[in-house]
Scaffold this active site. Structure first.
Site, mmCIF file in Angstrom:
data_model
loop_
_atom_site.group_PDB
_atom_site.id
_atom_site.type_symbol
_atom_site.label_atom_id
_atom_site.label_comp_id
_atom_site.label_asym_id
_atom_site.label_seq_id
_atom_site.Cartn_x
_atom_site.Cartn_y
_atom_site.Cartn_z
ATOM 1 N N MET A 38 -30.440 4.290 46.673
ATOM 2 C CA MET A 38 -31.048 3.038 46.199
ATOM 3 C C MET A 38 -31.043 2.912 44.678
ATOM 4 S SD MET A 38 -34.333 3.100 48.735
ATOM 5 C CE MET A 38 -34.144 3.575 50.457
ATOM 6 N N SER A 39 -30.075 3.556 44.020
ATOM 7 C CA SER A 39 -30.095 3.533 42.548
ATOM 8 C C SER A 39 -28.693 3.658 41.971
ATOM 9 C CB SER A 39 -30.952 4.704 42.044
ATOM 10 O OG SER A 39 -30.317 5.926 42.334
ATOM 11 N N ASN A 63 -30.666 14.387 52.788
ATOM 12 C CA ASN A 63 -30.874 14.182 54.226
ATOM 13 C C ASN A 63 -29.567 13.667 54.798
ATOM 14 O OD1 ASN A 63 -31.844 11.682 52.593
ATOM 15 N ND2 ASN A 63 -31.297 10.878 54.599
ATOM 16 N N TYR A 78 -35.903 -1.860 43.876
ATOM 17 C CA TYR A 78 -36.860 -2.059 44.981
ATOM 18 C C TYR A 78 -38.310 -2.063 44.507
ATOM 19 C CZ TYR A 78 -37.442 3.058 45.031
ATOM 20 O OH TYR A 78 -37.681 4.361 44.673
ATOM 21 N N GLU A 79 -38.553 -1.544 43.295
ATOM 22 C CA GLU A 79 -39.915 -1.562 42.758
ATOM 23 C C GLU A 79 -40.291 -2.950 42.252
ATOM 24 O OE1 GLU A 79 -40.905 2.371 40.472
ATOM 25 O OE2 GLU A 79 -38.779 2.006 40.253
ATOM 26 N N ALA A 82 -30.839 11.249 44.403
ATOM 27 C CA ALA A 82 -30.960 11.831 45.740
ATOM 28 C C ALA A 82 -30.329 10.807 46.678
ATOM 29 C CB ALA A 82 -32.435 12.041 46.066
ATOM 30 N N HIS A 139 -39.368 9.827 53.028
ATOM 31 C CA HIS A 139 -39.382 10.165 51.605
ATOM 32 C C HIS A 139 -39.856 11.606 51.372
ATOM 33 C CE1 HIS A 139 -39.153 9.265 47.391
ATOM 34 N NE2 HIS A 139 -40.437 9.472 47.185
ATOM 35 N N HIS A 193 -36.244 1.381 39.607
ATOM 36 C CA HIS A 193 -35.491 0.954 40.784
ATOM 37 C C HIS A 193 -35.692 -0.532 41.026
ATOM 38 C CE1 HIS A 193 -36.240 5.286 41.499
ATOM 39 N NE2 HIS A 193 -35.027 5.262 42.024
ATOM 40 N N SER A 199 -34.921 10.883 41.598
ATOM 41 C CA SER A 199 -36.174 11.283 42.265
ATOM 42 C C SER A 199 -36.259 12.794 42.412
ATOM 43 C CB SER A 199 -36.246 10.693 43.676
ATOM 44 O OG SER A 199 -36.082 9.315 43.634
ATOM 45 N N HIS A 229 -41.773 10.500 39.826
ATOM 46 C CA HIS A 229 -41.171 10.120 38.545
ATOM 47 C C HIS A 229 -42.215 10.181 37.435
ATOM 48 C CE1 HIS A 229 -37.294 8.282 39.933
ATOM 49 N NE2 HIS A 229 -37.929 8.469 41.072
#
Ligand code: NAG
Ligand code: NAG
Length: 290
Positions: free
Chosen positions: A227-228, A251, A96-97, A124, A265, A94, A41, A72
């Site tokens: 998440m990846s 973060n 989650y998509e 990230a 985000h 991802h 990302s 993206h």
């Protein structure tokens, strides 16, 4: 039809499908990349540094899913980075998509069939380790495949030996030589002070972690969470690619109930934007020395 045949019908990462996409690409570019780079990302700027570009939007490539998340671009960029033949995935898929684990990892198998030997993955991530600062770059030493614990491993299903063995080893998932090359390069490039080496834990998302979850992941030995990356690395190792993983700490995960911090985000993208240059410079110099 039995359940397994249904699964293999849905599975777009069969050898024949991957071969078709690889042949399609090979017919359209003279580049024969040795290194593949997956941009996380906000880290797609790496692809802009590539010379002699040949660009393929994902929607044009046979069988390729298309990317949906903000930040993206969604294209494969072939060319040279510091003289090294590369292919760069600008925008990743991802879980989650709503993509399947096979969709998420489909490009990695195509890279393998194109003759790629080394995969560099960037992402990230949230920092869990108390000594990490926002903007640090973590060289991934190991991962925790949390989705894998609950059955979401991209290698679940019939194994095709043309890709790799049924029970692949992952204790050497992140190549030791590439890791030390990354750390040496960071020192040589005067960004040694922001480089860490640690364990990446994958969660599915799209929710950021609760405080209790962050504390749990810390106890499990994770230094960063995202998440990846893990599915792609598992599939890359299955087919024998050497892997280097780099996380930009965008973060700090919230681990204290009195904190008013909230992960969002926008913050992740803003930090990425500030520090993407450092990461890109590091990747460029690593690729040069590979
Ligand atoms: C690639 O090119 C060869 C030779 O021209 C052709 O036979 C083949 O069908 C092409 N494959 C794809 C997937 O485009
Ligand atoms: C956190 O990072 C530091 C510096 O890289 C490391 O020495 C330490 O082992 C890590 N883990 C914990 C739990 O502090």
């Amino acid at each position: 039809m039995d359940a397994l045949s249904c699964l293999s019908l849905l599975n777009r990462s069969s050898y024949d499908d991957c071969k078709k996409a690889a042949d399609w690409l090979r017919n359209r570019t003279k580049q024969r990349p040795r290194v593949a780079i997956i941009c996380g990302s906000g880290l797609g700027g790496l692809a802009d540094l590539i010379d002699d570009k040949t660009i393929f939007p994902y929607e044009d490539i046979p069988g390729f899913p298309t990317s949906t998340v903000a930040g993206h671009a969604g294209q494969l960029v072939f060319g040279t980075l510091q003289g090294q033949a590369c292919v760069c995935m600008q925008g990743r898929f991802h879980f989650y998509e709503g993509y399947s684990m096979q969709d998420v990892t489909y490009p990695v198998r195509i890279f393998f069939l194109l003759g790629v030997e080394i995969l560099i993955v960037t992402n990230a991530a949230g920092g869990l380790n108390g000594s990490y600062k926002v903007g640090d770059i973590m060289v991934i030493k190991d991962h925790i495949n949390l989705p894998g614990f609950s059955g979401q491993n991209p290698l679940v299903g019939k194994n095709d030996e043309r890709f790799g063995v049924r029970f692949p080893c992952t204790s050497d998932a992140y190549d030791r030589n590439l890791r030390s090359l990354a750390i040496q390069t960071a020192h040589a490039e005067k960004c040694g002070s922001i480089v860490q080496e640690g364990v990446y834990c994958m969660v599915v998302g799209p929710t950021f972690e609760t405080i209790a979850e962050c504390n749990l992941l810390k106890k499990l030995g994770a230094d960063a969470v995202g998440m990846s990356t893990v599915p792609e690395v598992v599939v890359a190792r299955h087919c024998g690619l050497r892997v280097l993983g780099l996380s930009l700490i965008t973060n700090k995960a919230v681990t204290d109930y009195d904190s008013n911090e909230k992960t969002n985000h926008e913050e992740v993208l803003a930090t990425t934007c500030l520090r993407a240059q450092d990461l890109q410079r590091l990747v460029r110099h690593i690729v040069m020395k590979i």
